[in-house]
Design an enzyme around this catalytic site. Structure first.
Site, PDB file in Angstrom:
ATOM      1  N   HIS A 258      -4.504  72.441 -26.478  1.00 26.50           N
ATOM      2  CA  HIS A 258      -5.121  73.153 -25.349  1.00 26.50           C
ATOM      3  C   HIS A 258      -5.793  74.461 -25.789  1.00 26.50           C
ATOM      4  O   HIS A 258      -6.097  74.620 -26.959  1.00 26.50           O
ATOM      5  CB  HIS A 258      -4.081  73.370 -24.244  1.00 26.50           C
ATOM      6  CG  HIS A 258      -3.312  72.108 -23.953  1.00 26.50           C
ATOM      7  ND1 HIS A 258      -3.797  71.105 -23.146  1.00 26.50           N
ATOM      8  CD2 HIS A 258      -2.129  71.657 -24.454  1.00 26.50           C
ATOM      9  CE1 HIS A 258      -2.923  70.091 -23.138  1.00 26.50           C
ATOM     10  NE2 HIS A 258      -1.905  70.399 -23.926  1.00 26.50           N
ATOM     11  N   GLU A 273       1.412  76.350 -21.842  1.00 23.07           N
ATOM     12  CA  GLU A 273       1.579  75.590 -23.090  1.00 23.07           C
ATOM     13  C   GLU A 273       0.629  76.108 -24.176  1.00 23.07           C
ATOM     14  O   GLU A 273       1.008  76.215 -25.341  1.00 23.07           O
ATOM     15  CB  GLU A 273       1.320  74.099 -22.818  1.00 23.07           C
ATOM     16  CG  GLU A 273       1.488  73.219 -24.051  1.00 23.07           C
ATOM     17  CD  GLU A 273       1.086  71.772 -23.822  1.00 23.07           C
ATOM     18  OE1 GLU A 273       0.828  71.398 -22.654  1.00 23.07           O
ATOM     19  OE2 GLU A 273       1.002  71.029 -24.815  1.00 23.07           O
ATOM     20  N   HIS A 326       2.074  70.314 -29.509  1.00 24.42           N
ATOM     21  CA  HIS A 326       2.096  70.336 -28.036  1.00 24.42           C
ATOM     22  C   HIS A 326       3.502  70.539 -27.518  1.00 24.42           C
ATOM     23  O   HIS A 326       4.473  70.372 -28.248  1.00 24.42           O
ATOM     24  CB  HIS A 326       1.569  69.004 -27.487  1.00 24.42           C
ATOM     25  CG  HIS A 326       0.084  68.867 -27.584  1.00 24.42           C
ATOM     26  ND1 HIS A 326      -0.763  69.036 -26.522  1.00 24.42           N
ATOM     27  CD2 HIS A 326      -0.699  68.595 -28.659  1.00 24.42           C
ATOM     28  CE1 HIS A 326      -2.017  68.868 -26.929  1.00 24.42           C
ATOM     29  NE2 HIS A 326      -2.007  68.597 -28.235  1.00 24.42           N
ATOM     30  N   GLU A 389       5.278  66.629 -29.831  1.00 25.69           N
ATOM     31  CA  GLU A 389       5.642  67.225 -28.537  1.00 25.69           C
ATOM     32  C   GLU A 389       6.970  67.909 -28.806  1.00 25.69           C
ATOM     33  O   GLU A 389       7.974  67.259 -29.104  1.00 25.69           O
ATOM     34  CB  GLU A 389       5.807  66.134 -27.464  1.00 25.69           C
ATOM     35  CG  GLU A 389       4.499  65.455 -27.053  1.00 25.69           C
ATOM     36  CD  GLU A 389       3.608  66.300 -26.138  1.00 25.69           C
ATOM     37  OE1 GLU A 389       3.973  67.462 -25.833  1.00 25.69           O
ATOM     38  OE2 GLU A 389       2.540  65.792 -25.731  1.00 25.69           O
TER      39      GLU A 389
HETATM   40 ZN   LIG Z   1      -0.203  69.375 -24.496  1.00 23.85          ZN
END
Ligand SMILES: [Zn+2]
Length: 425
Positions: A258, A273, A326, A389
């Protein structure tokens, strides 16, 4: 008319000859300006191609001088002892001519100036730079400057740069580091001159002035003398002496998920995030750089970067590994917890397993394993790629860890340990 024609022919012949002479001169000129580099690390692998996937054919050691015969993707093809040739990672050697210029900074004078992969207008565009962006120049060639900006290295047309003329002043207060044990500091700028002090590997020296291939310096003990430019480096050497490992030669791209308008997931406290991924990436970069690896980031600030740009950067730098970072989130009231490692291609499965094992061992939150997933940055990547993640931001437990620098540091150590194993297998 006939005479005119003959005159013309003579002229043509003359021009052809002149052309030939110029070509020959140019060839000699190119041959004459062979650049040399000095090995910085205690040992550096020599490979039969420009990348860590090529076989090791030899090793060179710190202080050895190598002649560059070719440059490709930040790797140098060099000539070393007995005229043997091979490839070494450019970031593990220092270019004495280049390093003398390391501190030259410049400002981009045109909005949207293109940073390119190579020094040609045909070359791939790596980034568009805003007017006023500061870059540091490492080298100039045919009207192009090789610059570093936001962890990215590329070429920019020199006319698009305003070069600050304060470099003289900067040089005088600049530091150098001894790159050999028992580096000689001499009374005068020649190798026959009396040694006034010997400094150890990594000792810092303040430059007083430049004298040909020598620097007049002041040592930590306050002694003034001359040191040869081939036994010092502008980069501070690692306190732990490096041995040749593959990770030290690797180019690793970190992709903080992002950024800019795309904020990603959000914690209950309103932390985005995009902020956590960037902080994590910076911690990983720092840890990886301790190994000598060349680390690039797809963004180093809060910018919007398209997924395509991220994978393009991976391809153009021929990254050895691309890792996207992430943090997860679940919809509604379902709260999950833990980390997941995603790969797309089978080729990346072993990498996924190695990194996931380290995450499982080191992190205080559950491990959900490694698995296939169809995600853009792994699917559209020409290079080995993973997407991690690293916890659920909508889980209070995971989020508490995720935003802490101690957790990010653990992630950094785990990824580094996994990559070390990957490159040494
Ligand atoms: Zn993400």
């Amino acid at each position: 008319m006939r005479r005119e024609l003959r005159k013309k022919n003579r002229m043509t012949l003359f021009l052809i000859n002149l052309g030939l002479i110029l070509v020959v001169c140019a060839a000699f000129y190119v041959m004459g300006k062979n650049e040399t580099v000095t090995v910085n690390s205690i040992a550096v692998n020599v490979r039969n191609g420009p990348g860590v996937s090529y076989d090791i054919t030899s090793q060179v050691s710190r202080g050895q001088t190598l002649t560059i015969v070719e440059e490709r993707n930040d790797w140098y093809k060099v000539k070393y002892s007995d005229d043997k040739t091979g490839w070494v990672a450019s970031w593990l050697v220092s270019n004495s001519k280049t390093s003398a210029n390391t501190n030259i900074t410049a400002t981009v004078n045109t909005e949207g100036s293109k940073l390119r992969k190579a020094n040609s207008t045909e070359s791939d565009i790596l980034a568009e730079l805003a007017k006023g962006t500061t870059v540091s120049i490492s080298k100039e060639e045919n009207g192009w400057s090789k610059v570093t900006v936001n962890d990215q290295t590329g070429w920019i047309n020199t006319t698009l740069l305003d070069i600050s003329d304060s470099t003289e002043d900067e040089t005088t207060s600049q530091k150098l580091y001894a790159s050999q044990d028992e580096t000689n500091i001499r009374e005068e700028a020649n190798i026959d001159s009396t040694v006034v002090e010997k400094v150890s590997y990594g000792a810092s020296l303040t430059i007083l002035k430049t004298d040909g291939e020598w620097y007049q310096v002041q040592t930590e003990a306050g002694q003034t003398g001359y040191v040869a430019n081939w036994v010092v480096s502008f980069a501070k050497p690692d306190s732990e002496k490096q041995t040749a490992t593959s990770i030290a030669e690797a180019t690793i791209i970190l992709d903080p998920g992002h950024g800019g308008e795309d904020v990603g997931a959000e914690t209950q406290n309103g932390t985005y995030e995009k902020e956590v991924t960037l902080a994590t990436a910076k911690a990983v970069k720092k840890e990886l750089e301790k190994t000598g690896a060349n680390v690039l980031m797809t963004r180093s600030g809060d910018q919007t970067v398209s997924l395509k740009k991220r994978t393009d950067l991976s391809a153009s730098n021929q990254a050895d590994v691309f890792i996207s970072l992430h943090y997860d989130s679940t919809e509604g009231t379902n709260v999950a917890s833990g980390t997941t490692t995603y790969y797309y291609y089978n080729r990346d499965k072993s990498l996924a397993k190695l990194i996931n094992t380290e995450l499982e061992d080191d992190l205080p939150i559950p491990n959900r394993g490694y698995e296939y997933n169809d995600l853009y940055v792994t699917r559209e990547n020409t290079q080995p790629a993973l997407l991690l993640e690293l916890g659920y931001l909508n889980s209070d437990n995971d989020a508490k860890y995720a935003v802490s620098s101690s957790y990010q540091q653990k992630v950094a150590k785990a990824i580094t340990a996994g990559l070390k194993k990957y490159f040494n297998q």
